[in-house]
Enzyme design. Structure first.
Site, PDB file in Angstrom:
ATOM      1  N   PRO A   1       0.846  -1.191   0.000  1.00 16.62           N
ATOM      2  CA  PRO A   1       0.000   0.000   0.000  1.00 16.62           C
ATOM      3  C   PRO A   1       0.883   1.243   0.000  1.00 16.62           C
ATOM      4  O   PRO A   1       1.794   1.352   0.822  1.00 16.62           O
ATOM      5  CB  PRO A   1      -0.793  -0.123   1.299  1.00 16.62           C
ATOM      6  CG  PRO A   1       0.058  -0.987   2.178  1.00 16.62           C
ATOM      7  CD  PRO A   1       0.833  -1.898   1.282  1.00 16.62           C
TER       8      PRO A   1
ATOM      9  N   GLN B   1      -6.281  -0.501   3.565  1.00 18.72           N
ATOM     10  CA  GLN B   1      -5.401  -0.134   4.674  1.00 18.72           C
ATOM     11  C   GLN B   1      -5.911   1.114   5.398  1.00 18.72           C
ATOM     12  O   GLN B   1      -6.218   2.127   4.766  1.00 18.72           O
ATOM     13  CB  GLN B   1      -3.971   0.122   4.211  1.00 18.72           C
ATOM     14  CG  GLN B   1      -3.038   0.322   5.403  1.00 18.72           C
ATOM     15  CD  GLN B   1      -1.609   0.620   5.032  1.00 18.72           C
ATOM     16  OE1 GLN B   1      -1.309   1.705   4.563  1.00 18.72           O
ATOM     17  NE2 GLN B   1      -0.716  -0.353   5.237  1.00 18.72           N
TER      18      GLN B   1
ATOM     19  N   CYS C   1       3.977   3.730   8.860  1.00 23.77           N
ATOM     20  CA  CYS C   1       4.266   4.896   8.023  1.00 23.77           C
ATOM     21  C   CYS C   1       5.163   5.885   8.773  1.00 23.77           C
ATOM     22  O   CYS C   1       4.853   6.307   9.889  1.00 23.77           O
ATOM     23  CB  CYS C   1       2.978   5.591   7.607  1.00 23.77           C
ATOM     24  SG  CYS C   1       3.261   7.048   6.570  1.00 23.77           S
TER      25      CYS C   1
ATOM     26  N   LYS D   1       0.675  -3.737   9.574  1.00 23.05           N
ATOM     27  CA  LYS D   1       2.010  -3.483   9.021  1.00 23.05           C
ATOM     28  C   LYS D   1       2.788  -2.639  10.027  1.00 23.05           C
ATOM     29  O   LYS D   1       2.314  -1.578  10.459  1.00 23.05           O
ATOM     30  CB  LYS D   1       1.903  -2.749   7.681  1.00 23.05           C
ATOM     31  CG  LYS D   1       3.246  -2.595   6.949  1.00 23.05           C
ATOM     32  CD  LYS D   1       3.016  -2.173   5.504  1.00 23.05           C
ATOM     33  CE  LYS D   1       4.318  -2.250   4.702  1.00 23.05           C
ATOM     34  NZ  LYS D   1       5.071  -1.012   4.735  1.00 23.05           N
TER      35      LYS D   1
ATOM     36  N   GLY E   1      11.240  -4.728   2.681  1.00 26.68           N
ATOM     37  CA  GLY E   1      12.473  -3.962   2.839  1.00 26.68           C
ATOM     38  C   GLY E   1      13.600  -4.467   1.976  1.00 26.68           C
ATOM     39  O   GLY E   1      14.020  -5.622   2.085  1.00 26.68           O
ATOM     40  N   ASP E   2      14.086  -3.605   1.070  1.00 26.42           N
ATOM     41  CA  ASP E   2      15.263  -3.870   0.235  1.00 26.42           C
ATOM     42  C   ASP E   2      15.050  -4.962  -0.810  1.00 26.42           C
ATOM     43  O   ASP E   2      15.999  -5.652  -1.185  1.00 26.42           O
ATOM     44  CB  ASP E   2      16.484  -4.226   1.096  1.00 26.42           C
ATOM     45  CG  ASP E   2      17.053  -3.015   1.822  1.00 26.42           C
ATOM     46  OD1 ASP E   2      16.590  -1.891   1.534  1.00 26.42           O
ATOM     47  OD2 ASP E   2      17.943  -3.188   2.666  1.00 26.42           O
TER      48      ASP E   2
ATOM     49  N   ARG F   1       8.451   0.397  -3.258  1.00 30.07           N
ATOM     50  CA  ARG F   1       8.965   1.422  -4.173  1.00 30.07           C
ATOM     51  C   ARG F   1       9.599   0.835  -5.420  1.00 30.07           C
ATOM     52  O   ARG F   1       9.629   1.483  -6.469  1.00 30.07           O
ATOM     53  CB  ARG F   1       9.977   2.294  -3.420  1.00 30.07           C
ATOM     54  CG  ARG F   1       9.356   3.171  -2.325  1.00 30.07           C
ATOM     55  CD  ARG F   1      10.424   3.804  -1.443  1.00 30.07           C
ATOM     56  NE  ARG F   1      11.167   2.791  -0.719  1.00 30.07           N
ATOM     57  CZ  ARG F   1      12.436   2.932  -0.348  1.00 30.07           C
ATOM     58  NH1 ARG F   1      13.092   4.026  -0.659  1.00 30.07           N
ATOM     59  NH2 ARG F   1      13.045   1.967   0.314  1.00 30.07           N
TER      60      ARG F   1
END
Length: 329
Positions: A11, A65, A95, A135, A197-198, A221
């Site tokens: 999200p 969400q 967030c 999350k 993550g990553d 992203r």
């Protein structure tokens, strides 16, 4: 709760609208999530907030969400969200954006585990049987890595799955994610754990699944201008091979398909404006990209956007063909 696959689209506020979700779903994401929705705005019945939650059947399985810090408000918001019959409701306790933190939302609740637990319990109660996920991040900062405590509180509150972005709020999106946090969460979790993550390349997703034992991976992203990543991950997991990045022609064809889907709900003018950030991502890293983006951002309509992309392709001597079932360049 059984997840239907190992690849989830994250999200993302201002990004994961219906058009983006449909593109990601078609190209390999097995779970989609809405943009972040304010529990306060939803409890008040705000039209803009309601619009953020609308979805189409082809976007399923889909989660809505929510973020908020007041248990009673969250319970009412979860009730409203459940009325739309999503597959999941997700609670955002991760967030790091300052405007969310200032409202005591997102990762600010990591500093108050008892309140976070009350918010989660209220959401589960309000959801009325719709599975509720959460999350989180590893903690507020490196001195307060309380993700395991948070996880135990969430399990006790009745959540059906937990996503952990293995960074602190202090890190934001910088530095390196510590996948060991995901592994430790999985060790104690009685519910599915989604790792985040990553993950930039398909091999990263496979490494995370292997190293942590998590049930699913969440792509965020790295999907921007690159929605094929999910399909590449799926192919790598299923067949042991990465089909590689798409051709430039395919990249532009999907960008135009995305534009058409954006124009549907927003209209010609707003749809093109909404797409400008995505066009920037789709053209990232291309030779002459700065000039290309200048022309795309100045294009007033979808016909002009199409012409700019076509001219770029023709300038590179690439044969352009209309692809059956797609937008066609």
């Amino acid at each position: 709760m059984d997840f239907v696959g190992k690849i989830a689209q994250a999200p993302m506020a201002g990004v994961s609208d219906s058009a983006f979700r449909r593109i990601c779903r078609r190209l390999g994401s097995e779970i989609t999530w809405s943009e972040m929705v304010s529990a306060e705005g939803l409890a008040r019945g705000g039209e803009r907030t309601m619009r953020l939650m609308r979805f189409l059947p082809e976007e399923r399985p889909l989660g809505i969400q929510l973020f908020g810090a007041e248990p009673g408000v969250m319970e009412r918001a979860a009730q409203h969200a459940a009325e739309l019959e999503p597959d999941f409701i997700d609670l955002n306790f991760g967030c790091p954006v300052p405007k969310v933190i200032r409202r005591n939302g997102g990762s600010s609740l990591l500093k108050d585990p008892p309140l976070l637990e009350r918010v989660a319990r209220s959401a589960v109660r309000g959801a009325g049987g719709v599975p509720v996920c959460a999350k989180i991040r590893s903690g507020w900062n490196s001195n307060s890595l309380n993700y395991l405590e948070i996880g135990l509180r969430l399990f006790d509150s009745g959540v059906a799955a937990v996503t952990i972005h293995a960074r602190t709020r202090e890190q934001g999106y910088s530095g390196q994610a510590d996948w060991e946090h995901i592994r430790r969460m999985k060790e104690i979790a009685p519910v599915p754990v989604i790792g985040s993550g990553d993950i930039v390349e398909p091999q990263d997703a496979r490494r995370m699944l292997t190293a942590t034992g998590c049930d699913s991976v969440m792509l965020g992203r790295a999907l921007l201008g690159n929605p094929w990543l999910a399909g590449r991950v799926r192919r790598l997991l299923d067949c042991g091979e990465d089909p590689g990045a798409p051709s430039l022609e395919e990249r532009f064809r999907v960008a135009l398909e995305h534009l058409e889907l954006s124009v549907e709900p927003y209209g010609q003018n707003s749809g093109v404006i909404q797409m400008r950030k995505h066009l920037g991502w789709y053209t990232r890293g291309l030779p002459g990209g700065a000039e290309l983006r200048r022309r795309l951002f100045a294009a007033p309509g979808r016909a002009e956007v199409r012409c700019v992309l076509l001219e770029y392709l023709e300038g590179r001597d690439i044969t352009v063909q209309k692809t059956e079932g797609g937008a066609g360049v």
